[in-house]
Design a protein around this motif. Structure first.
Motif, PDB file in Angstrom:
ATOM      1  N   ALA A   4     -14.566  -6.988   7.985  1.00  0.00           N
ATOM      2  CA  ALA A   4     -13.867  -5.696   8.017  1.00  0.00           C
ATOM      3  C   ALA A   4     -12.355  -5.882   8.065  1.00  0.00           C
ATOM      4  CB  ALA A   4     -14.341  -4.871   9.216  1.00  0.00           C
ATOM      5  N   LYS A   5     -11.869  -6.777   8.957  1.00  0.00           N
ATOM      6  CA  LYS A   5     -10.423  -6.911   9.100  1.00  0.00           C
ATOM      7  C   LYS A   5      -9.792  -7.445   7.818  1.00  0.00           C
ATOM      8  CE  LYS A   5      -6.545  -8.409  11.716  1.00  0.00           C
ATOM      9  NZ  LYS A   5      -5.928  -8.965  12.899  1.00  0.00           N
ATOM     10  N   SER A   6     -10.422  -8.471   7.205  1.00  0.00           N
ATOM     11  CA  SER A   6      -9.839  -9.017   5.975  1.00  0.00           C
ATOM     12  C   SER A   6      -9.824  -7.962   4.884  1.00  0.00           C
ATOM     13  CB  SER A   6     -10.623 -10.234   5.488  1.00  0.00           C
ATOM     14  OG  SER A   6     -11.396 -10.770   6.498  1.00  0.00           O
ATOM     15  N   LEU A   7     -10.944  -7.215   4.748  1.00  0.00           N
ATOM     16  CA  LEU A   7     -11.012  -6.194   3.698  1.00  0.00           C
ATOM     17  C   LEU A   7      -9.936  -5.136   3.917  1.00  0.00           C
ATOM     18  CD1 LEU A   7     -14.839  -5.699   3.158  1.00  0.00           C
ATOM     19  CD2 LEU A   7     -13.178  -6.660   1.558  1.00  0.00           C
ATOM     20  N   ILE A   8      -9.795  -4.672   5.175  1.00  0.00           N
ATOM     21  CA  ILE A   8      -8.805  -3.633   5.462  1.00  0.00           C
ATOM     22  C   ILE A   8      -7.401  -4.140   5.152  1.00  0.00           C
ATOM     23  CG2 ILE A   8      -7.690  -2.385   7.371  1.00  0.00           C
ATOM     24  CD1 ILE A   8     -10.424  -1.838   8.495  1.00  0.00           C
ATOM     25  N   LEU A   9      -7.108  -5.393   5.540  1.00  0.00           N
ATOM     26  CA  LEU A   9      -5.762  -5.924   5.296  1.00  0.00           C
ATOM     27  C   LEU A   9      -5.489  -6.103   3.802  1.00  0.00           C
ATOM     28  CD1 LEU A   9      -5.060  -8.450   8.165  1.00  0.00           C
ATOM     29  CD2 LEU A   9      -3.783  -6.403   7.578  1.00  0.00           C
ATOM     30  N   ILE A  10      -6.522  -6.523   3.058  1.00  0.00           N
ATOM     31  CA  ILE A  10      -6.327  -6.677   1.605  1.00  0.00           C
ATOM     32  C   ILE A  10      -6.041  -5.311   0.983  1.00  0.00           C
ATOM     33  CG2 ILE A  10      -7.501  -7.215  -0.566  1.00  0.00           C
ATOM     34  CD1 ILE A  10      -8.969  -9.444   1.001  1.00  0.00           C
ATOM     35  N   ILE A  11      -6.879  -4.313   1.348  1.00  0.00           N
ATOM     36  CA  ILE A  11      -6.665  -2.951   0.828  1.00  0.00           C
ATOM     37  C   ILE A  11      -5.263  -2.482   1.179  1.00  0.00           C
ATOM     38  CG2 ILE A  11      -7.350  -0.532   1.061  1.00  0.00           C
ATOM     39  CD1 ILE A  11     -10.190  -1.487   1.529  1.00  0.00           C
ATOM     40  N   GLU A  12      -4.885  -2.658   2.464  1.00  0.00           N
ATOM     41  CA  GLU A  12      -3.584  -2.165   2.915  1.00  0.00           C
ATOM     42  C   GLU A  12      -2.445  -2.835   2.158  1.00  0.00           C
ATOM     43  OE1 GLU A  12      -2.915  -0.247   6.991  1.00  0.00           O
ATOM     44  OE2 GLU A  12      -3.507  -2.306   7.359  1.00  0.00           O
ATOM     45  N   ALA A  13      -2.570  -4.162   1.954  1.00  0.00           N
ATOM     46  CA  ALA A  13      -1.483  -4.888   1.291  1.00  0.00           C
ATOM     47  C   ALA A  13      -1.280  -4.350  -0.120  1.00  0.00           C
ATOM     48  CB  ALA A  13      -1.806  -6.382   1.255  1.00  0.00           C
ATOM     49  N   VAL A  14      -2.394  -4.184  -0.856  1.00  0.00           N
ATOM     50  CA  VAL A  14      -2.267  -3.734  -2.252  1.00  0.00           C
ATOM     51  C   VAL A  14      -1.815  -2.270  -2.297  1.00  0.00           C
ATOM     52  CG1 VAL A  14      -3.473  -3.476  -4.430  1.00  0.00           C
ATOM     53  CG2 VAL A  14      -3.986  -5.403  -2.959  1.00  0.00           C
ATOM     54  N   VAL A  15      -2.377  -1.446  -1.389  1.00  0.00           N
ATOM     55  CA  VAL A  15      -1.986  -0.034  -1.354  1.00  0.00           C
ATOM     56  C   VAL A  15      -0.494   0.091  -1.007  1.00  0.00           C
ATOM     57  CG1 VAL A  15      -2.271   2.090  -0.022  1.00  0.00           C
ATOM     58  CG2 VAL A  15      -4.262   0.936  -0.931  1.00  0.00           C
ATOM     59  N   THR A  16      -0.009  -0.779  -0.099  1.00  0.00           N
ATOM     60  CA  THR A  16       1.412  -0.745   0.266  1.00  0.00           C
ATOM     61  C   THR A  16       2.290  -0.962  -0.956  1.00  0.00           C
ATOM     62  OG1 THR A  16       0.911  -1.598   2.450  1.00  0.00           O
ATOM     63  CG2 THR A  16       3.169  -1.823   1.707  1.00  0.00           C
ATOM     64  N   ILE A  17       1.926  -1.954  -1.776  1.00  0.00           N
ATOM     65  CA  ILE A  17       2.724  -2.231  -2.977  1.00  0.00           C
ATOM     66  C   ILE A  17       2.690  -1.030  -3.919  1.00  0.00           C
ATOM     67  CG2 ILE A  17       2.837  -3.696  -5.029  1.00  0.00           C
ATOM     68  CD1 ILE A  17       1.781  -5.965  -3.180  1.00  0.00           C
ATOM     69  N   SER A  18       1.484  -0.430  -4.076  1.00  0.00           N
ATOM     70  CA  SER A  18       1.363   0.747  -4.937  1.00  0.00           C
ATOM     71  C   SER A  18       2.220   1.897  -4.414  1.00  0.00           C
ATOM     72  CB  SER A  18      -0.091   1.217  -4.996  1.00  0.00           C
ATOM     73  OG  SER A  18      -0.754   0.593  -6.055  1.00  0.00           O
ATOM     74  N   ILE A  19       2.142   2.128  -3.090  1.00  0.00           N
ATOM     75  CA  ILE A  19       2.907   3.233  -2.498  1.00  0.00           C
ATOM     76  C   ILE A  19       4.397   3.004  -2.718  1.00  0.00           C
ATOM     77  CG2 ILE A  19       3.566   4.322  -0.326  1.00  0.00           C
ATOM     78  CD1 ILE A  19       0.727   3.753   0.654  1.00  0.00           C
ATOM     79  N   ALA A  20       4.854   1.771  -2.454  1.00  0.00           N
ATOM     80  CA  ALA A  20       6.280   1.465  -2.595  1.00  0.00           C
ATOM     81  C   ALA A  20       6.734   1.730  -4.024  1.00  0.00           C
ATOM     82  CB  ALA A  20       6.542   0.023  -2.194  1.00  0.00           C
ATOM     83  N   ALA A  21       5.963   1.227  -5.006  1.00  0.00           N
ATOM     84  CA  ALA A  21       6.349   1.403  -6.400  1.00  0.00           C
ATOM     85  C   ALA A  21       6.312   2.875  -6.789  1.00  0.00           C
ATOM     86  CB  ALA A  21       5.419   0.591  -7.296  1.00  0.00           C
ATOM     87  N   THR A  22       5.281   3.602  -6.297  1.00  0.00           N
ATOM     88  CA  THR A  22       5.150   5.013  -6.665  1.00  0.00           C
ATOM     89  C   THR A  22       6.304   5.832  -6.096  1.00  0.00           C
ATOM     90  OG1 THR A  22       2.775   4.686  -6.576  1.00  0.00           O
ATOM     91  CG2 THR A  22       3.558   6.945  -6.697  1.00  0.00           C
TER      92      THR A  22
END
Lengths: 102, 313
Positions: B275-293
């Motif tokens: 769970a923790k690894s999956l959440i962190l992976i999702i968060e990391a990629v979503v963070t990059i998407s949010i920043a770019a958007t």
């Protein structure tokens, strides 16, 4: 109804949030300038967030309810998206009105 | 015997109300936007007092910082237009004011009559926190218990950038303000630190206030500075890469949600061991998407529109 006014942080900011919502509502209804109207609607949004956060508050010593916090964070992100689209509309309308559109 | 902190709350609440009114009253558009930014920061301060540091961070970074940048950019577009007087006293205004005062008073009445501190969902969250994979309740709610909401929220951002790109296609290029050399030097010093702060906010979100949205907003500020200082100029050739970055957060989030839904588990039911690894992976990629958007929402027009116009002209 139970109106015992104990002046704590939650009551103060709950009432303040309601007043901010009212100010925003008045602005959204009364102001003719589009940019200012967008800001008035944002005031409404922040006022509503105040109420949610006060509802999640459990006093200074207790941890707050995290679910409304998550809802407000979602709301903030949705609000910035809506604002960006509204501002793009305002820019486009302005550009159309001034004949600078291509 | 009023507590000093309660006195602080009272003064802060009065300041928030006064500045909110200032947003409507001030004549100058620039002052109005500055007023709104101050309003957002004071609200964030109030939310810290209400034990909501995550929300305060999000409001300060996104609701105030990024929004303020968007507003100022729009004002630069509209410059030369005289702002209509904020409020003209006429009959309709009085009726509006009376109705809004009634709504506000009714709201305050209902609020004061409602018992505060009733049973919420914090008990349920605390019970299941161990199974969520992260130790911070707000992150657990955002990325696990109510992850579907968060997925839709990222979709809303995506829709916004699509809408802005489509609408800005026809707008003539506004003369972009050029920042001086001092500013470029400042950006060179600040950008690496901002990147570290953004990544730290993302990482710390698992155990303390912070997370993908706050980190994404700080990284978006990096993008804004790159755009303002012209350290990075969006070119039509970058359009494909930009589209991939916008979509990748939503796509990976949805893919993980569907991928974990096998062997009797529902969507978003992460296997406990990962769970923790999956959440962190999702968060990391979503963070990059949010920043770019967010940076793209600030930049506005799609890069290709510029080139089409330039070749035509």
């Amino acid at each position: 109804m139970n109106f015992d006014m104990n002046l704590d942080t939650g009551t103060i900011f709950g009432v303040a949030g309601m007043i901010v919502f009212g100010i925003g509502l008045f602005g959204a209804l009364s102001v003719s300038d589009s940019l200012r109207r967008v800001l008035a609607l944002k005031l409404c949004g922040v006022g509503a967030s105040f109420i949610l956060i006060v509802a999640a508050w459990r006093g200074p010593a207790m941890p707050a309810d995290p679910v409304p916090h998550a809802l407000v964070i979602t709301g903030i992100v949705v609000m910035v998206s809506a604002t960006a689209v509204a501002l793009a509309l305002i820019r486009r309308i302005h550009s159309l009105e001034n004949g600078r559109d291509v | 015997m009023i507590d000093a902190l309660v006195l602080f709350d009272l003064v802060l609440a009065l300041a928030i109300i006064g500045i909110a009114a200032g947003v409507l009253i001030l004549r100058d558009a620039f002052a109005m936007i500055v007023c709104f930014v101050i309003f957002g920061l004071l609200s964030a301060l109030a939310w810290v007092r209400l034990a909501a540091p995550d929300v305060a961070l999000a409001e300060a970074a996104i609701g105030t910082g990024v929004t303020g940048a968007l507003l100022l950019k729009t004002l630069a577009h509209l410059r030369g237009r005289t702002l209509s007087p904020p409020l003209r006293v006429k009959g309709g205004l009085v009726v509006n004011a009376a109705l809004c005062a009634l709504v506000t008073l009714a709201g305050i009445g209902v609020f004061l009559a409602t018992p505060i501190g009733g049973a919420g969902l914090e008990g349920l969250v605390a019970q299941n926190l161990a199974a969520s994979g992260v130790a911070h309740p707000v992150t657990a709610v955002l990325l696990n218990f109510r992850a579907f909401d968060t997925l839709m929220e990222v979709v809303v951002l995506l829709v916004a950038v699509v809408a802005v790109w489509s609408m800005e296609r026809g707008i003539a290029r506004a003369p972009a303000p050029v920042m001086g050399e001092v500013y470029a030097g400042f950006a060179r010093l600040v950008l690496p630190a901002a990147v570290i702060v953004g990544a730290y906010l993302l990482w710390i979100g698992a155990i303390a206030p912070g997370g993908a949205f706050q980190g994404g907003a700080v990284l978006a500020a990096v993008g804004l500075m790159l755009l303002i200082t012209r350290a990075y100029t969006p070119l039509p050739a970058h359009r494909g890469a930009a589209r991939i970055v916008f979509v990748i957060g939503t796509a990976l989030f949805a893919a993980v949600a569907l991928f974990v839904a096998q062997g009797g588990r529902a969507t978003f039911e992460y296997p406990a061991a990962h769970a923790k690894s999956l959440i962190l992976i999702i968060e990391a990629v979503v963070t990059i998407s949010i920043a770019a958007t967010l940076a793209a929402l600030f930049h506005g027009r799609e890069p290709v529109a510029v080139s089409v116009r330039e070749t035509r002209a």
